[in-house]
Design an enzyme around this catalytic site. Structure first.
Site, PDB file in Angstrom:
ATOM      1  N   THR A  16       0.735  -1.250  -0.100  1.00 33.19           N
ATOM      2  CA  THR A  16      -0.062   0.095  -0.081  1.00 33.19           C
ATOM      3  C   THR A  16       0.778   1.368   0.165  1.00 33.19           C
ATOM      4  O   THR A  16       0.317   2.541  -0.793  1.00 33.19           O
ATOM      5  CB  THR A  16      -0.934  -0.098   1.288  1.00 33.19           C
ATOM      6  OG1 THR A  16      -1.639  -0.995   1.281  1.00 33.19           O
ATOM      7  CG2 THR A  16      -1.793   1.442   1.373  1.00 33.19           C
ATOM      8  N   ASP A  61       1.580  -6.679  -4.446  1.00 31.83           N
ATOM      9  CA  ASP A  61       0.948  -6.685  -3.339  1.00 31.83           C
ATOM     10  C   ASP A  61       1.165  -7.691  -2.526  1.00 31.83           C
ATOM     11  O   ASP A  61       1.474  -8.740  -3.102  1.00 31.83           O
ATOM     12  CB  ASP A  61      -0.755  -6.786  -3.690  1.00 31.83           C
ATOM     13  CG  ASP A  61      -1.716  -6.904  -2.469  1.00 31.83           C
ATOM     14  OD1 ASP A  61      -1.311  -7.547  -1.616  1.00 31.83           O
ATOM     15  OD2 ASP A  61      -2.563  -5.954  -2.706  1.00 31.83           O
TER      16      ASP A  61
HETATM   17  N1  ASP Z   1      -2.851  -5.678   0.257  1.00 31.25           N
HETATM   18  C1  ASP Z   1      -1.581  -4.426   0.810  1.00 31.25           C
HETATM   19  C2  ASP Z   1      -0.502  -5.488   0.809  1.00 31.25           C
HETATM   20  O1  ASP Z   1       0.088  -6.273   1.626  1.00 31.25           O
HETATM   21  C3  ASP Z   1      -2.021  -4.216   1.986  1.00 31.25           C
HETATM   22  C4  ASP Z   1      -0.950  -3.113   2.773  1.00 31.25           C
HETATM   23  O2  ASP Z   1       0.229  -2.901   2.191  1.00 31.25           O
HETATM   24  O3  ASP Z   1      -1.417  -2.575   3.702  1.00 31.25           O
HETATM   25  O4  ASP Z   1       0.615  -5.263  -0.130  1.00 31.25           O
END
Ligand code: ASP
Length: 339
Positions: A16, A61
Site C-alpha cells: 500500500t 501486493d
Molecule cells: N494488500 C496490501 C499489501 O499487503 C496491504 C498493505 O500494504 O497494507 O500489499
C-alpha cells in the site's frame, strides 16, 4: 555535510505504501513512488542518513509474496551488505510479519538493522501514515544498537519474528503479543536496550529458502481429523497446528492419534502453536494435549504462526535431518520463542 553520515538502502517491494489509485483499485507504481519519495523534505535533512533505493521487480501486493521473493529480498541485502549500515524494506502490511520472520532466520549472523515498514494509507494520500513510518524506520536503521530484523509501524519497533498483523484498518496495525516492543517512538525513540539482540558473531551469510510443502491447520469445535488423512502424505514436510489455549485439540485420542502418528511416521514435523495471541503452549499439561505429545508433535511454545511457518521453511532448507529439525523447532534461534 557530516562525514560520519550513515548509509541506508531502501528496498521497495510494493504494498500500500507505494500504491496509487487505478481503475482496478490500488496498485503499486514505481515511477510515481520514486517521485513521492524525492518530494519528502525530511528525508533530505542533515540529521537523516544518506539513502539509495532499489526496487523489487515486479512490485507486489504482499498477499502475493512467496519464498521466491523472500530469497530475492535476502539476496539484495546480502549483495549490498558491506556497502550500507542498515536496510529499510518497504513492504505490504498483509504478510509483513511473515517476511520479517523469514528474514530473521535467513540472514545468518546478522549485525545490521533490517527494518520492515509500510503503511495503511498510501504515500500519495493526504492522511498517509507512510511518512512517519518511513522516517522513523530510517532513523532506527541507522542506530548502532540494533542488530536484528525488526518491524516498525505506528510508533512501535517490534522484533520481526514476534510480530503479527493485528488490525486491518488501524494505523497501529501490528503487535507483538508475547514480547515487549524493542522501542517506542514518542517525542523521542525510547529503546528497550536490554531486549535487543547482540550482533551476530560469525561471518554474515544468506540461507536461501526452498518452497517446501508445509501446511497450517486451525482446529475448531467439531473438526473431523479423519478428513486430513488424505493430505498426510510423505510429501507434506511440516504442519503448524493452531490449537486451543495451551496446546489442546478436540476429539478423543483414538481418533486423533493415528492421524498424527501417521504424519510423524511419514517424517512430517508437527509443530503445535496456540490460537491465543498471548501465552505459551504447554504440551502435556492437559489430557487433550498429551495426545499430541505422545504422537510425536513438537511444542512451538509462544511462537507466532508466522514465525513457525518461516522457521519450518528455514530449517528444511538448511539440509538438516528430521531429528535435528524437531530439536531446533523447540530451541530459541533468533529470539522467536521464550525458552
Ligand atoms: N494488500 C496490501 C499489501 O499487503 C496491504 C498493505 O500494504 O497494507 O500489499
Amino acid at each position: 555535510m557530516k562525514t560520519d553520515r550513515k548509509k541506508i538502502l531502501i528496498i521497495y517491494t510494493g504494498g500500500t505504501i507505494g500504491m496509487i489509485r487505478t481503475s482496478k483499485g490500488y496498485a503499486p507504481e514505481k515511477e510515481k513512488f520514486h517521485q513521492l519519495l524525492d518530494a519528502i523534505p525530511e528525508l533530505k535533512a542533515e540529521e537523516m542518513p544518506a539513502w539509495d533505493v532499489v526496487d523489487m521487480d515486479p512490485l507486489l501486493d504482499s498477499s502475493n509474496i512467496t519464498v521466491h521473493e523472500w530469497n530475492a529480498i535476502g539476496a539484495m541485502i546480502a549483495e549490498h551488505y558491506e556497502a550500507y549500515d542498515g536496510f529499510v524494506v518497504l513492504h505490504g502490511t498483509d504478510t509483513m510479519a511473515y517476511t520479517a520472520s523469514a528474514l530473521s532466520f535467513t540472514l545468518r549472523n546478522n549485525r545490521k538493522p533490517v527494518i520492515l515498514t509500510g503503511s495503511q494509507i498510501p504515500l500519495c494520500e493526504i492522511r498517509t501514515d507512510a511518512r512517519d513510518n518511513l522516517i522513523t524506520a530510517m532513523m532506527v536503521a541507522s542506530d548502532d544498537r540494533v542488530h536484528e530484523v525488526c518491524l516498525y509501524f505506528g510508533g512501535k519497533l517490534l522484533r520481526g519474528n514476534r510480530s503479527i498483523k493485528y488490525s486491518a484498518d488501524d494505523l497501529i496495525a501490528f503487535e507483538s503479543p508475547d514480547f515487549p516492543p524493542l522501542a517506542e517512538a514518542g517525542i523521542e525513540i525510547r529503546y528497550n536496550t536490554s531486549l535487543l539482540l547482540p550482533p551476530g558473531e560469525g561471518a554474515f551469510s544468506l540461507q536461501t529458502l526452498q518452497n517446501v510443502p508445509i501446511g497450517v491447520i486451525k482446529v475448531f469445535p467439531g473438526i473431523q481429523f479423519e478428513l486430513f488423512d488424505s493430505i498426510m502424505t510423505e510429501r507434506l514436510k511440516g504442519i503448524v497446528i493452531e490449537t486451543f489455549g495451551a496446546g489442546n485439540i478436540p476429539g478423543d485420542a483414538d481418533r486423533v492419534l493415528p492421524i498424527v502418528r501417521k504424519a510423524s511416521e511419514n517424517g512430517t514435523i508437527i509443530i503445535v502453536c496456540s490460537q491465543c495471541p498471548h501465552g505459551t503452549v504447554m504440551l502435556g499439561a492437559y489430557e487433550t494435549s498429551a495426545t499430541l505429545k505422545k504422537a510425536g508433535a513438537v511444542s512451538g511454545y509462544d511462537i507466532t504462526t508466522e514465525a513457525a511457518v518461516a522457521k519450518l521453511y528455514y530449517l528444511f532448507s538448511s539440509g538438516l535431518s528430521g531429528e535435528e529439525i524437531r530439536r531446533r523447532m523447540e530451541q530459541n534461534l533468533r529470539g522467536e520463542i521464550s525458552v
